[in-house]
Design an enzyme around this catalytic site. Structure first.
Site, PDB file in Angstrom:
ATOM      1  N   GLY A 114       0.838  -1.198   0.000  1.00 11.60           N
ATOM      2  CA  GLY A 114       0.000   0.000   0.000  1.00 11.60           C
ATOM      3  C   GLY A 114       0.868   1.241   0.000  1.00 11.60           C
ATOM      4  O   GLY A 114       1.819   1.344  -0.772  1.00 11.60           O
ATOM      5  N   CYS A 115       0.589   2.177   0.877  1.00 11.75           N
ATOM      6  CA  CYS A 115       1.319   3.444   0.943  1.00 11.75           C
ATOM      7  C   CYS A 115       2.792   3.212   1.284  1.00 11.75           C
ATOM      8  O   CYS A 115       3.102   2.628   2.319  1.00 11.75           O
ATOM      9  CB  CYS A 115       0.683   4.355   1.977  1.00 11.75           C
ATOM     10  SG  CYS A 115       1.587   5.899   2.252  1.00 11.75           S
ATOM     11  N   PHE A 116       3.702   3.651   0.403  1.00 11.39           N
ATOM     12  CA  PHE A 116       5.108   3.374   0.668  1.00 11.39           C
ATOM     13  C   PHE A 116       5.709   4.253   1.756  1.00 11.39           C
ATOM     14  O   PHE A 116       6.773   3.950   2.291  1.00 11.39           O
ATOM     15  CB  PHE A 116       5.974   3.419  -0.593  1.00 11.39           C
ATOM     16  CG  PHE A 116       5.879   4.646  -1.461  1.00 11.39           C
ATOM     17  CD1 PHE A 116       5.571   5.905  -0.964  1.00 11.39           C
ATOM     18  CD2 PHE A 116       6.135   4.539  -2.834  1.00 11.39           C
ATOM     19  CE1 PHE A 116       5.513   7.022  -1.771  1.00 11.39           C
ATOM     20  CE2 PHE A 116       6.081   5.659  -3.663  1.00 11.39           C
ATOM     21  CZ  PHE A 116       5.773   6.903  -3.133  1.00 11.39           C
ATOM     22  N   TRP A 117       5.034   5.350   2.135  1.00 12.97           N
ATOM     23  CA  TRP A 117       5.554   6.183   3.228  1.00 12.97           C
ATOM     24  C   TRP A 117       5.541   5.397   4.539  1.00 12.97           C
ATOM     25  O   TRP A 117       6.505   5.422   5.298  1.00 12.97           O
ATOM     26  CB  TRP A 117       4.730   7.452   3.384  1.00 12.97           C
ATOM     27  CG  TRP A 117       4.741   8.343   2.188  1.00 12.97           C
ATOM     28  CD1 TRP A 117       5.760   8.495   1.283  1.00 12.97           C
ATOM     29  CD2 TRP A 117       3.688   9.208   1.747  1.00 12.97           C
ATOM     30  NE1 TRP A 117       5.400   9.403   0.314  1.00 12.97           N
ATOM     31  CE2 TRP A 117       4.133   9.859   0.574  1.00 12.97           C
ATOM     32  CE3 TRP A 117       2.424   9.507   2.233  1.00 12.97           C
ATOM     33  CZ2 TRP A 117       3.359  10.787  -0.111  1.00 12.97           C
ATOM     34  CZ3 TRP A 117       1.649  10.422   1.555  1.00 12.97           C
ATOM     35  CH2 TRP A 117       2.108  11.064   0.399  1.00 12.97           C
ATOM     36  N   MET A 133       5.429   2.111   4.868  1.00 21.00           N
ATOM     37  CA  MET A 133       6.349   0.981   4.767  1.00 21.00           C
ATOM     38  C   MET A 133       7.785   1.434   4.984  1.00 21.00           C
ATOM     39  O   MET A 133       8.569   0.769   5.660  1.00 21.00           O
ATOM     40  CB  MET A 133       6.205   0.306   3.397  1.00 21.00           C
ATOM     41  CG  MET A 133       4.860  -0.333   3.142  1.00 21.00           C
ATOM     42  SD  MET A 133       4.517  -1.718   4.280  1.00 21.00           S
ATOM     43  CE  MET A 133       5.643  -2.943   3.626  1.00 21.00           C
TER      44      MET A 133
END
Length: 339
Positions: free
Chosen positions: A182-185, A187
């Protein structure tokens, strides 16, 4: 903002905060590292205090913590001013878990209700929970930095000759792991804080588009996935440990999360497949695991503004909080009086 996302994010960040607090050795929890104002014991109690004050107080729920906690962990308090022993560590951990569960249980059907005061521009309870989660994330980052500082101080105290010998014989090697969740921030943040991770890049992979951009990926006009490429020292952290961190930060049964594991070697593939089988056999989820497993392909690094985004966001939250709580009008609010 989806209301259920705010609840899920709060639960996830609370668990991560508890995890990073428990990484501090018991004999270091009362130490104030150089350059800091409070110890980790204070930050643990403060997060518990603000979760009650900001979420329960502004949503007009009954306060559940003893009033004595205010004297130890309220805004502006310091461990150097404590005149008696604070609540025990394990008691605070237990209270934090209970409070989080209480918030999830009592407010899940009230997320669209307005709050009693506009806190950080939160107009309803769902937005209030999200703002509090960002506040928890801010303290998570501080505790992580304090842990590193305490460890560094301990290392400096070791015999210099032994330390030099270890340094000369330990030339770190670097391996690579690639995940999508999903959102790479989010992760990026979850992996960057692991000891042994040397670098984390946000980017796009898993598709055929050779010119992906953030706008194309989020608008679904590109087949690439928001991903993170992790460089790590296998002498400090194993691929299995990175994989466990990945599983904790995704819902592997939710296809809309677009979770994926891209193995970079036959050894990684074997580890991933075995881990997925163990996860399915554990019956932890009532629905099947749908996380994609595939060989790593070209990783396209994301635009500069998407690298280290969570750090810049944390700084912005800190500035906003400092501005908000320096407002004397806030200090006059009745919510400070719990009687």
């Amino acid at each position: 903002m989806r209301a259920e996302f705010a609840l899920r994010l709060l639960d996830k960040h609370m668990n991560q905060f508890i995890h990073v607090c428990n990484q501090c050795p018991p004999d270091k929890r009362g130490v104030i590292p150089e350059g800091y104002t409070n110890n980790i014991h204070w930050h643990l109690g403060h997060v518990l205090y603000i979760a009650q004050l900001e979420v329960l107080g502004l949503s007009k729920q009954t306060m559940v913590l003893p009033e004595s906690y205010k004297g130890f962990f309220a805004y502006g308090t310091k461990p150097t001013d404590w005149k008696e022993e604070p609540p025990e560590w394990n008691v605070l951990i237990a209270h934090l878990k209970e409070l989080c569960n209480y918030i999830l249980d009592t407010l899940q059907d009230r997320l669209d209700e307005p709050v009693s005061e506009n806190f950080l521009h939160a107009e309803n309870i769902g937005e209030l929970i999200y703002a509090t989660t960002m506040h928890v994330s801010y303290h998570h980052g501080i505790v992580y930095g304090m842990n590193k500082s305490l460890k560094s101080q301990a290392n400096e105290a070791q015999d210099q000759d032994v330390l030099t010998a270890v340094n000369e014989s330990s030339i770190p090697s670097t391996d690579r792991a690639v995940f999508a969740g999903g959102c790479f921030w989010h992760m990026e943040k979850s992996f960057r804080e692991l000891e042994g991770v040397t670098d984390v890049y946000t980017g796009y992979t898993g598709g055929k588009d050779d010119k992906p951009t953030y706008e194309k990926v989020v608008s679904k006009t590109s087949d690439q996935l928001e991903s993170v490429e992790i460089h790590y020292d296998p002498n400090v952290i194993t691929y299995e440990e990175l994989l466990q961190n990945f599983w904790k930060n995704v819902d592997p049964t939710d296809a809309s999360d677009h979770s994926a594991i891209f193995y970079t070697s036959p050894e990684q593939k074997e580890i991933v497949e075995a881990s997925q089988k163990d996860l399915e056999a554990s019956e932890q989820y009532s629905k099947p695991v749908v996380t994609k497993i595939a060989a790593a392909s070209t990783f396209y690094k994301a635009e500069d503004e998407h690298q280290n985004y969570y750090k810049r966001a944390r700084v912005a939250v800190k500035k906003t909080l400092n501005k908000y709580f320096s407002d004397p009008r806030y200090l006059e609010q009745n919510m400070w009086d719990w009687e």
